[in-house]
Design a protein around this motif. Sequence first.
Motif, PDB file in Angstrom:
ATOM      1  N   UNK A 434       0.903  -0.940  -0.042  1.00 51.76           N
ATOM      2  CA  UNK A 434       0.391   0.050  -0.051  1.00 51.76           C
ATOM      3  C   UNK A 434       0.406   1.402   0.170  1.00 51.76           C
ATOM      4  N   UNK A 435       0.501   2.076  -0.675  1.00 54.57           N
ATOM      5  CA  UNK A 435       0.933   3.399  -0.167  1.00 54.57           C
ATOM      6  C   UNK A 435       0.720   4.615   0.384  1.00 54.57           C
ATOM      7  N   UNK A 436      -1.078   4.105   1.321  1.00 59.64           N
ATOM      8  CA  UNK A 436      -0.814   4.878   2.124  1.00 59.64           C
ATOM      9  C   UNK A 436      -1.676   3.913   3.133  1.00 59.64           C
ATOM     10  N   UNK A 437      -2.082   4.489   4.009  1.00 63.96           N
ATOM     11  CA  UNK A 437      -2.833   3.627   4.801  1.00 63.96           C
ATOM     12  C   UNK A 437      -1.591   2.215   5.697  1.00 63.96           C
ATOM     13  N   UNK A 438      -2.715   1.636   6.382  1.00 66.78           N
ATOM     14  CA  UNK A 438      -1.668   0.584   7.298  1.00 66.78           C
ATOM     15  C   UNK A 438      -1.611  -0.964   6.545  1.00 66.78           C
ATOM     16  N   UNK A 439      -1.324  -1.877   7.557  1.00 65.72           N
ATOM     17  CA  UNK A 439      -1.273  -3.254   6.971  1.00 65.72           C
ATOM     18  C   UNK A 439      -1.670  -3.723   8.593  1.00 65.72           C
ATOM     19  N   UNK A 440      -2.134  -5.499   8.370  1.00 69.50           N
ATOM     20  CA  UNK A 440      -2.554  -5.623   9.809  1.00 69.50           C
ATOM     21  C   UNK A 440      -2.317  -7.039   9.972  1.00 69.50           C
ATOM     22  N   UNK A 441      -1.820  -7.590  11.431  1.00 70.04           N
ATOM     23  CA  UNK A 441      -1.265  -9.503  10.503  1.00 70.04           C
ATOM     24  C   UNK A 441      -2.788  -9.253  12.233  1.00 70.04           C
ATOM     25  N   UNK A 442      -3.709 -11.221  11.649  1.00 65.58           N
ATOM     26  CA  UNK A 442      -4.559 -10.558  12.872  1.00 65.58           C
ATOM     27  C   UNK A 442      -4.237 -12.333  12.994  1.00 65.58           C
TER      28      UNK A 442
END
Length: 638
Positions: A434-442
């Motif tokens: 992504x160029x912006x925003x967040x990644x998540x691991x769940x």
Amino acid sequence: MNEDPTREAESEHSHSSYDEIGVAVGDGKPVPSKSQVASTAMATATHIALDKLSTVRAREAFLRDRLRLPHPTPTPPMLWFGLAVVTIFAAVARLWRLGHPTSLVFDETYYVKDAYSLLHQGYAGTWNENPNDAFAAGDTSYLQEKAAFVVHPDVGKWLIAIGIRLFGVDSSFGWRITVAIAGIISVWLIGRIAARLFRSTTVAITAAALLAMDGIHIVETRIALLDGFLMLFALFGFWALLRDRDDSRARLARRIAEEPSRLNDPWGPALWWRPWLVVAGVFLGLATGVKWSGLYMLAAAGLAALAWDIAARRAVGARLWIGAGVFRGGLPAFVNLVPVAGLVYLASWFSWFASSSGYYRTWAQGLRDGGNDVPRGWLPDVLNNLWEYHAAMYRFHVSLHSDHTYQSNPFGWLIQLRPTSFFWETSPGANCGLSSGECAQAITALGNPAIWWPAALGLLVVLWAAIARRDWRAWAILVGYFGLYVPWLIFSDRTIFTFYTIAFVPFVCLTWVFALGYLTGHVRHLPPLPYAREDGTIVQPWAPGVITPSYAIPELAGPVVLEEIEREEAAEIDGIAPGERPYDEPLPRRLTRSARITWGVAVGIVGLVFVFFYPIWTAMEVPKWFWRAHMWLGSMWI
């Protein structure tokens, strides 16, 4: 758990139970024509009918039909192949990136460190403050010699310790490998159980595939918690219970066929040696040695064995069938099951017995040294110490009422109303493209909705089949619910979690296939059984106009081994593989096209949901919006 055995005096038939067992029976030798029935006025219709049959083979065939013992046939190669493919798929889904995350996840902070302590000290020791990061890096210097108060027995932690010993304390893969293996084995085992229950390769492979694709099962067989071991041992205990049911009924039929005068005793013959119940006792003792909730499954298994014994005695024509089931069946079942489970559980504390430093290990001696009275002084100190330790564990469990973000009410478990978040981590959007925003691991312990939600409705079908149709297979499925789910309803005010549902998720899968199979024809309805009229005439109710079946005709009851006849009969059914023979119907019945399509679409939906949810079951790095798209019930799932 009534199987509705025949009401003898009224010449009614029933929906008793049956399953696969391959036993060669019968010598075909005729018996003296002199009646073996003590008194016709006192004899049941089944007893009179047995007296009229002229060979051991004929009598045994009649009794096996009455007890719903199936015709033995080879296991279809397609079943072996299908279960092998599904098991390999389950292994890939559980072993891929098993070591991620490399940190201790959720309650791994207790069980993994306890496992290491057991391995190196023989008992669970306390740890200095904040040891987790150092432990994950292989630094175990935080472990102290002082004993820790742990509230679950040691079996599950010893199994985790095996992986630590093989791969090292710094290997997160090693912490989790044994529970992953437990999950893989359970997928194969549920397939074998479903094949035994439903006599269908399609249904058996589907049940295994559902378990392989369930989120609760995947998550908890990729993390070093105890509940996956509880699930496996409880499932093995259930499998052994089913095997005992077949074995005890086959032996009962054989003994009475060889000597019908055994029914002159109104209770019939006793079966004191029940080897499969001994096996069940071993596994359920191990289940209790993982978590005490295994005790409820032990109780449910014991009650099921008793109910099935009572039904079997009635089906074979014992006059006092309730007393027979209790004292000639139930009492031997108790002796073979419960003491074995108790001894296995006691043996599981071997390291505590061997150590002098375990928690409460010197409790009685400490009281005595302080000049205090020792409760239960009549017990040897070592057993008294263990008793007091168990009392302390019990007090902890019943008083556990602290609030937790992810605690859930068991009344919502069947629809996965409040899942448990085991792991959550965010990172910059560039990590997931992504160029912006967040990644998540769940890692979210959430069951596959395409399995759990239909199964919640399917449970109504199971209950209906058990009560209205007296289908023994439905009662068998309910054994799992009674033993592994219902007891939690009593403790709904305690701090408990949805992830406990892994213990009975195999029975959720059985409910899914039973309910859909019952509606589509993949699971055949149990037909009425052959029964005897008051004069001993045998009636075959599923064949209109057939009063006397072939095994009641002397010239057709010669000295032929029953197993060979049954194999020949199975081979004569055109177009049906031996392992797929529809034992519950006199003639084969093809599934409709719509039934096959319905089944395939339902399984396909489960597969699509599995693919969609797999990233948030296994801590794959995904855009945060992708994770949020999985939160179908909003705040209930976050």
